[in-house]
Design an enzyme around this catalytic site. Structure first.
Site, PDB file in Angstrom:
ATOM      1  N   ASP A 182       0.546  -1.307   0.190  1.00 19.93           N
ATOM      2  CA  ASP A 182      -0.249   0.053   0.104  1.00 19.93           C
ATOM      3  C   ASP A 182       0.864   1.491  -0.375  1.00 19.93           C
ATOM      4  O   ASP A 182       2.009   1.126   0.321  1.00 19.93           O
ATOM      5  CB  ASP A 182      -1.393  -0.263   1.149  1.00 19.93           C
ATOM      6  N   GLU A 266      -1.286  -0.906  -6.218  1.00 16.95           N
ATOM      7  CA  GLU A 266      -2.245  -0.340  -6.676  1.00 16.95           C
ATOM      8  C   GLU A 266      -1.762   0.243  -7.261  1.00 16.95           C
ATOM      9  O   GLU A 266      -1.195   0.867  -7.453  1.00 16.95           O
ATOM     10  CB  GLU A 266      -2.658   0.569  -5.242  1.00 16.95           C
ATOM     11  N   CYS A 319     -12.558  -4.754   4.822  1.00 23.01           N
ATOM     12  CA  CYS A 319     -12.149  -5.183   6.415  1.00 23.01           C
ATOM     13  C   CYS A 319     -11.112  -6.547   5.626  1.00 23.01           C
ATOM     14  O   CYS A 319     -11.625  -7.694   4.751  1.00 23.01           O
ATOM     15  CB  CYS A 319     -13.482  -6.138   7.180  1.00 23.01           C
ATOM     16  N   CYS A 322     -12.979  -9.880   7.322  1.00 22.01           N
ATOM     17  CA  CYS A 322     -14.183 -10.350   6.348  1.00 22.01           C
ATOM     18  C   CYS A 322     -15.387 -10.273   5.243  1.00 22.01           C
ATOM     19  O   CYS A 322     -16.442 -10.306   5.270  1.00 22.01           O
ATOM     20  CB  CYS A 322     -14.938 -10.506   7.299  1.00 22.01           C
ATOM     21  N   CYS A 338     -13.870  -3.445  12.882  1.00 19.21           N
ATOM     22  CA  CYS A 338     -14.393  -4.067  12.444  1.00 19.21           C
ATOM     23  C   CYS A 338     -16.006  -3.896  12.687  1.00 19.21           C
ATOM     24  O   CYS A 338     -15.852  -4.833  13.676  1.00 19.21           O
ATOM     25  CB  CYS A 338     -14.385  -5.732  11.273  1.00 19.21           C
ATOM     26  N   CYS A 341     -16.774  -7.955  12.195  1.00 21.98           N
ATOM     27  CA  CYS A 341     -15.803  -9.315  13.173  1.00 21.98           C
ATOM     28  C   CYS A 341     -15.397  -8.762  14.058  1.00 21.98           C
ATOM     29  O   CYS A 341     -14.381  -9.928  14.960  1.00 21.98           O
ATOM     30  CB  CYS A 341     -15.344  -9.647  11.496  1.00 21.98           C
ATOM     31  N   ASP A 348      -3.130   0.788   6.919  1.00 25.24           N
ATOM     32  CA  ASP A 348      -2.222   1.101   5.332  1.00 25.24           C
ATOM     33  C   ASP A 348      -1.664  -1.090   5.340  1.00 25.24           C
ATOM     34  O   ASP A 348      -2.197  -1.380   4.645  1.00 25.24           O
ATOM     35  CB  ASP A 348      -1.030   1.485   6.028  1.00 25.24           C
TER      36      ASP A 348
END
Ligand SMILES: [Zn+2]
Length: 379
Positions: A182, A266, A319, A322, A338, A341, A348
């Site tokens: 990232d 990315e 997330c 999940c 989250c 979960c 990051d």
């Protein structure tokens, strides 16, 4: 065969400096005149100019009585600059680069010589229209015969020569590791393994010196010798910043390539992000576009795979445990839990996990992306 570029500093004799600066001037003139011709042809008559047409124009321009000085330098760099312009248009139409711009007199200057325009005897390099070989500081060895030689002068007045060598690079042994990375500002990259690269703020570190030289420059009289000298000092700081940045990025990409078989990144729209003025300096330091470029060509050399994920992929808000996606996540929020979960995420590292998962999904579909070829490795 992949090609590798070797770049060295050299010190021209006064005669060589005259010849090189004349060559740079001719290259710049031909490039700019060709660009202008192509623009006029398009805006006035909606015609596009081919490389061959441009090449015929070059022959005609060299015959103009007031342009006979174009014949004083080797014809090869002039021909090569037409190829570069052609490539610049191609990259623009493929959406990979901005529209070509005019070359400036005080910017980076270069001239490219192909095999017919230089002599390499295994130890010394002589350019066409020059009597003596270049005094090159051989800072690292290379094997093989150069196919192309590019001579350049940076804005601080230093000369470099880059030799393009056909080379078989030994592939690295296969490793069983996949990583997602990232891109960020606090850290240039954070990996899915939780490793943060840090972000050396090269601009900030040199800011005081840069400001001092810029103030001095502002006080110098226009056109004076002292102004020219002050300008070089400013340019030298800029060069230093760029070199520190490049060095950091090289170390980072080499380590990522060595340790991983597959690297998922990315595909960021860096240009848009740099438009935000408060982020611009930090993003410039992070050097993302260059980072991805280096990963791609090093992957091609060493037998690794780089997978680029579309930038609309919600890597930060999702997330990684999940799959729940937050409706909104502020840039300032570094950690979140989250609601589904209850896993607590570092922003990051979670994003890097998602990029890795998306990259593996892309690989499973057989869409491997190695965005640039090994030839892009010059510089
Ligand atoms: Zn969750």
């Amino acid at each position: 065969m992949p090609q590798k570029a070797y770049r060295y500093r050299f010190y021209p004799t006064p005669d060589q400096a005259v010849n090189l600066n004349r060559t740079f001037g001719c290259v710049r003139y031909i490039y700019n005149r060709s660009l202008r011709h192509r623009q006029d042809a398009w805006y006035q008559r909606q015609e596009s100019v081919s490389y061959l047409q441009n090449s015929a124009l070059l022959t005609a321009w060299k015959k103009e009585p007031e342009r006979l000085w174009l014949n004083e330098v080797s014809s090869v760099p002039l021909q090569q600059t037409l190829r570069h312009l052609q490539a610049a248009y191609r990259h623009f139409f493929q959406g990979r680069a901005k529209y070509p711009t005019f070359k400036k007199k005080d910017g980076h200057q270069s001239a490219e010589y192909t095999a017919s325009a230089f002599k390499w005897d295994g130890a010394s390099l002589k350019l066409a229209k020059q009597a003596e070989p270049l005094a090159i500081r051989w800072s690292r060895p290379f094997k093989g015969h150069p196919t192309t030689v590019t001579v350049s002068r940076d804005p601080s007045g230093r000369y470099f020569v880059a030799l393009l060598i056909d080379e078989t690079v030994a592939l690295l042994p296969v490793v069983n590791a996949v990583v997602g990375i990232d891109a960020g500002i606090k850290d240039v990259v954070v990996t899915s393994e939780g490793v943060a690269s840090g972000n050396p703020r090269h601009t900030a570190k040199h800011a005081a010196r840069l400001a001092k030289y810029q103030r001095r420059l502002a006080r110098k009289q226009k056109g004076s010798n002292n102004r020219r000298k002050a300008k070089r000092k400013v340019a030298r700081v800029h060069v230093k910043i760029a070199e520190c940045r490049k060095d950091f990025t090289h170390k980072l990409t080499t380590a990522l390539i060595r340790e991983n078989q597959v690297i998922c990144v990315e595909n960021l729209a860096v240009k848009n992000m740099v438009k935000n003025p408060t982020l611009a300096k930090a993003i410039g330091d992070a050097n993302w576009g260059e980072l991805v470029r280096q990963l791609a060509y090093k992957a091609a050399w060493y037998g690794r795979t780089v997978v680029a994920i579309d930038r609309w992929f919600p890597s930060s808000k999702r997330c990684s445990s999940c799959g729940y996606t937050l409706p909104k996540l502020d840039l300032a929020t570094r950690q979140w839990t989250c609601p589904e979960c209850k896993t607590t995420h570092d922003r990051d590292v979670n994003a890097a996990h998602n990029i890795k998962a998306a990259g593996l999904a892309v690989l499973a579909c057989g869409e491997i992306v190695n965005p640039v070829s090994a030839k892009a490795a010059i510089g």
